[in-house]
Design a protein around this motif. Structure first.
Motif, PDB file in Angstrom:
ATOM      1  N   ALA A  31      35.027  39.092  43.639  1.00  0.00           N
ATOM      2  CA  ALA A  31      35.983  38.368  42.791  1.00  0.00           C
ATOM      3  C   ALA A  31      37.289  38.179  43.535  1.00  0.00           C
ATOM      4  CB  ALA A  31      36.225  39.128  41.487  1.00  0.00           C
ATOM      5  N   ILE A  32      37.968  37.117  43.196  1.00  0.00           N
ATOM      6  CA  ILE A  32      39.310  36.851  43.706  1.00  0.00           C
ATOM      7  C   ILE A  32      40.265  37.112  42.552  1.00  0.00           C
ATOM      8  CG2 ILE A  32      40.812  35.199  44.845  1.00  0.00           C
ATOM      9  CD1 ILE A  32      38.208  35.836  46.358  1.00  0.00           C
ATOM     10  N   THR A  44      38.493  33.878  40.011  1.00  0.00           N
ATOM     11  CA  THR A  44      37.113  33.400  40.037  1.00  0.00           C
ATOM     12  C   THR A  44      36.246  34.510  40.594  1.00  0.00           C
ATOM     13  OG1 THR A  44      35.673  31.579  40.702  1.00  0.00           O
ATOM     14  CG2 THR A  44      37.161  32.429  42.367  1.00  0.00           C
ATOM     15  N   CYS A  45      34.947  34.375  40.400  1.00  0.00           N
ATOM     16  CA  CYS A  45      34.019  35.376  40.928  1.00  0.00           C
ATOM     17  C   CYS A  45      32.713  34.691  41.283  1.00  0.00           C
ATOM     18  CB  CYS A  45      33.784  36.493  39.911  1.00  0.00           C
ATOM     19  SG  CYS A  45      33.068  35.932  38.355  1.00  0.00           S
ATOM     20  N   ARG A  50      28.964  37.652  38.135  1.00  0.00           N
ATOM     21  CA  ARG A  50      28.804  37.104  36.786  1.00  0.00           C
ATOM     22  C   ARG A  50      27.627  37.735  36.054  1.00  0.00           C
ATOM     23  NH1 ARG A  50      30.287  30.627  37.621  1.00  0.00           N
ATOM     24  NH2 ARG A  50      32.149  31.018  38.898  1.00  0.00           N
ATOM     25  N   LYS A  51      26.654  38.234  36.800  1.00  0.00           N
ATOM     26  CA  LYS A  51      25.511  38.893  36.163  1.00  0.00           C
ATOM     27  C   LYS A  51      25.933  40.145  35.405  1.00  0.00           C
ATOM     28  CE  LYS A  51      22.033  37.233  39.460  1.00  0.00           C
ATOM     29  NZ  LYS A  51      21.043  37.640  40.498  1.00  0.00           N
ATOM     30  N   TYR A  52      27.077  40.705  35.789  1.00  0.00           N
ATOM     31  CA  TYR A  52      27.600  41.890  35.111  1.00  0.00           C
ATOM     32  C   TYR A  52      28.530  41.517  33.959  1.00  0.00           C
ATOM     33  CZ  TYR A  52      25.915  44.780  39.003  1.00  0.00           C
ATOM     34  OH  TYR A  52      25.129  45.417  39.927  1.00  0.00           O
ATOM     35  N   GLY A  53      28.757  40.227  33.762  1.00  0.00           N
ATOM     36  CA  GLY A  53      29.654  39.790  32.698  1.00  0.00           C
ATOM     37  C   GLY A  53      31.062  39.504  33.149  1.00  0.00           C
ATOM     38  N   SER A  56      36.164  34.471  34.896  1.00  0.00           N
ATOM     39  CA  SER A  56      37.526  34.049  35.215  1.00  0.00           C
ATOM     40  C   SER A  56      38.456  34.388  34.052  1.00  0.00           C
ATOM     41  CB  SER A  56      37.571  32.545  35.479  1.00  0.00           C
ATOM     42  OG  SER A  56      36.744  32.202  36.562  1.00  0.00           O
ATOM     43  N   ALA A  57      39.720  34.687  34.377  1.00  0.00           N
ATOM     44  CA  ALA A  57      40.770  35.013  33.402  1.00  0.00           C
ATOM     45  C   ALA A  57      40.578  36.380  32.759  1.00  0.00           C
ATOM     46  CB  ALA A  57      40.880  33.940  32.333  1.00  0.00           C
TER      47      ALA A  57
END
Length: 353
Positions: A31-32, A44-45, A50-53, A56-57
Motif C-alpha cells: 500500500a501507498i 492506494t493498494c 485488497r484480498k484482506y479488505g 483506499s482512504a
C-alpha cells in the motif's frame, strides 16, 4: 453521430509503479500511504492487499490490523507525475481529444480516428499493449458511445482487462447495472434509492421522473437520464495544445523513398483531420518530420511554415533521408507547431463532431 469513447484506468497505479521499480515489492500486500503513528491513510493498494479488505482512504492503522504483513511506503508524487506524462504521450498517438481525470485515468474520444479501420475496441487494446510493453504497467479499458458507461465498463474486467459496450448493448448493460456503480451515487444516495425499492438501472428507468426530482433534486434528473442511456457530455481536453503530431511504426523496415511518400500520404490525411477540428482557434507556425531508423536512432527535421502543406513534408523527407546512411526506417512521424490565432482573446476549444 455515435461517438466512440474509451475510458482508460491504470490498475492500482501508485502501488504498481513502486512494484515495477522494486522487484522485492511484487506479489506481496503493498500500500501507498501515511504512517499509522501519524494517523495516515491509504492512498492506494495492490490486489494482494485488497484480498484482506484493505481499501483506499482507509486509516493505515486499520489496514495493518486487517493485513498485519502489509508493506506501507510513502508515495513519490514526482515520480508518479513523470510516469503519467509518459502514459499521456501514448494516448496522444491515438487522439487529441483526451480528458484527464487524474494522473492515471482519462477519457479518450476516438470517433474520428482512422487507426485500426476506426475500431475503438482495437485502439483500446493497442493502448493497453503499449502501456504494458513500454511502461511495464497494466491498464483496464471501457469502450462505449457515452462517457459514464465507458467509465463503468473499465471497472468490469479489472485488473488488466477490457469491456466493450456497443450501441445496441447500452440499454441491456444499464438495465442490469447496480446503481452504486453509477458515478455520483454515493453511500447515502444509494441507501435512499434502496429504500425506494430502486436497485438496478432498469428500476430507475421505470420510476416516475417527477418523484426522482422530488427526492434527489437535480441529481434525480441526471440519474434518470443515465438510466435511459442519455449522457450528452463531450470529451473535453483541458491542456493548451502547442503541437499536433501523428506517427506510424512499420511491421517491417522500409527503405525506398516511394514507400516513405506513401506513408506520408496516409499520415497527412489523419493529421489534416485532427487539425481541422482546431483550425478555428489555432494556426500553424512550423512543420516537422521524424524518422526512426532500424538501429532505433532518430532524426527530426523542422522548419518554419505558416500553413499546413503536404508538399512541404515531402521536402522535409528529402532532408531527413540524407541522414539515413543506408539504414532502414521503422517509424515516420509528422508534426506541426501551433499557436493561438491573434483574434482570440482567451484560449478556447471548439469541437466539431
Amino acid at each position: 453521430m455515435t461517438r466512440k469513447i474509451i475510458h482508460i484506468d491504470l490498475d492500482c497505479y501508485y502501488a504498481a509503479v513502486e512494484a515495477r521499480d522494486n522487484p522485492k515489492l511484487r506479489d506481496i500486500p503493498l500500500a501507498i500511504g501515511g504512517s499509522q503513528n501519524r494517523r495516515g491513510v491509504i492512498s492506494t493498494c495492490n490486489y494482494p492487499a485488497r484480498k484482506y479488505g484493505v481499501r483506499s482512504a482507509m486509516a493505515t492503522a486499520h489496514a495493518l490490523k486487517l493485513c498485519p504483513n502489509l508493506t506501507v511506503i510513502r508515495g513519490d508524487m514526482e515520480k508518479y507525475k513523470a510516469v503519467s506524462k509518459q502514459i499521456h504521450a501514448i494516448f496522444r498517438r491515438y487522439t487529441d481529444l483526451i480528458e484527464p481525470l487524474s494522473l492515471d485515468e482519462a477519457y479518450l474520444d476516438v470517433t474520428d480516428s482512422k487507426l485500426f479501420r476506426g475500431s475503438a475496441t482495437l485502439i483500446a487494446e493497442d493502448i493497453r499493449k503499449a502501456i504494458e510493453s513500454e511502461l511495464k504497467l497494466t491498464a483496464s479499458a471501457g469502450v462505449a458511445p457515452i462517457k459514464f458507461v465507458a467509465k463503468v465498463a473499465s471497472d468490469v474486467n479489472k485488473p488488466n482487462g477490457i469491456c466493450v459496450v456497443t450501441p445496441p448493448e447500452i440499454e441491456g448493460f444499464i438495465d442490469k447495472l447496480d446503481l452504486g456503480k453509477i458515478p455520483g451515487v454515493g453511500k447515502v444516495t444509494l441507501e435512499k434509492l434502496h429504500k425506494l425499492g430502486l436497485h438496478k438501472g432498469e428500476d430507475v428507468k421505470n420510476y416516475d421522473q417527477h418523484l426522482l426530482l422530488k427526492h434527489f433534486g437535480k441529481f434525480g434528473r441526471s440519474l434518470w437520464e443515465r438510466c435511459h442511456g442519455i449522457d450528452r457530455r463531450e470529451v473535453i481536453p483541458t491542456r493548451i495544445r502547442k503541437s499536433l503530431g501523428v506517427e506510424r511504426t512499420f511491421a517491417q523496415d522500409i527503405h525506398a523513398e516511394e514507400e516513405c511518400i506513401g506513408a506520408i500520404e496516409s499520415l497527412y490525411e489523419e493529421l489534416e483531420t485532427r487539425f481541422n477540428r482546431i483550425a478555428e482557434e489555432k494556426k500553424v507556425i512550423r512543420q516537422g518530420l521524424k524518422l526512426k531508423f532500424s538501429d532505433f536512432k532518430q532524426t527530426t527535421v523542422e522548419h518554419k511554415q505558416l500553413s499546413l502543406d503536404k508538399a512541404f513534408f515531402f521536402e522535409l523527407l528529402k532532408e531527413a533521408l540524407g541522414r539515413s546512411d543506408g539504414r532502414g526506417i521503422r517509424l515516420i512521424g509528422l508534426s506541426v507547431g501551433l499557436e493561438p490565432k491573434e483574434e482570440l482573446s482567451t484560449p478556447q476549444m471548439t469541437l466539431n463532431w
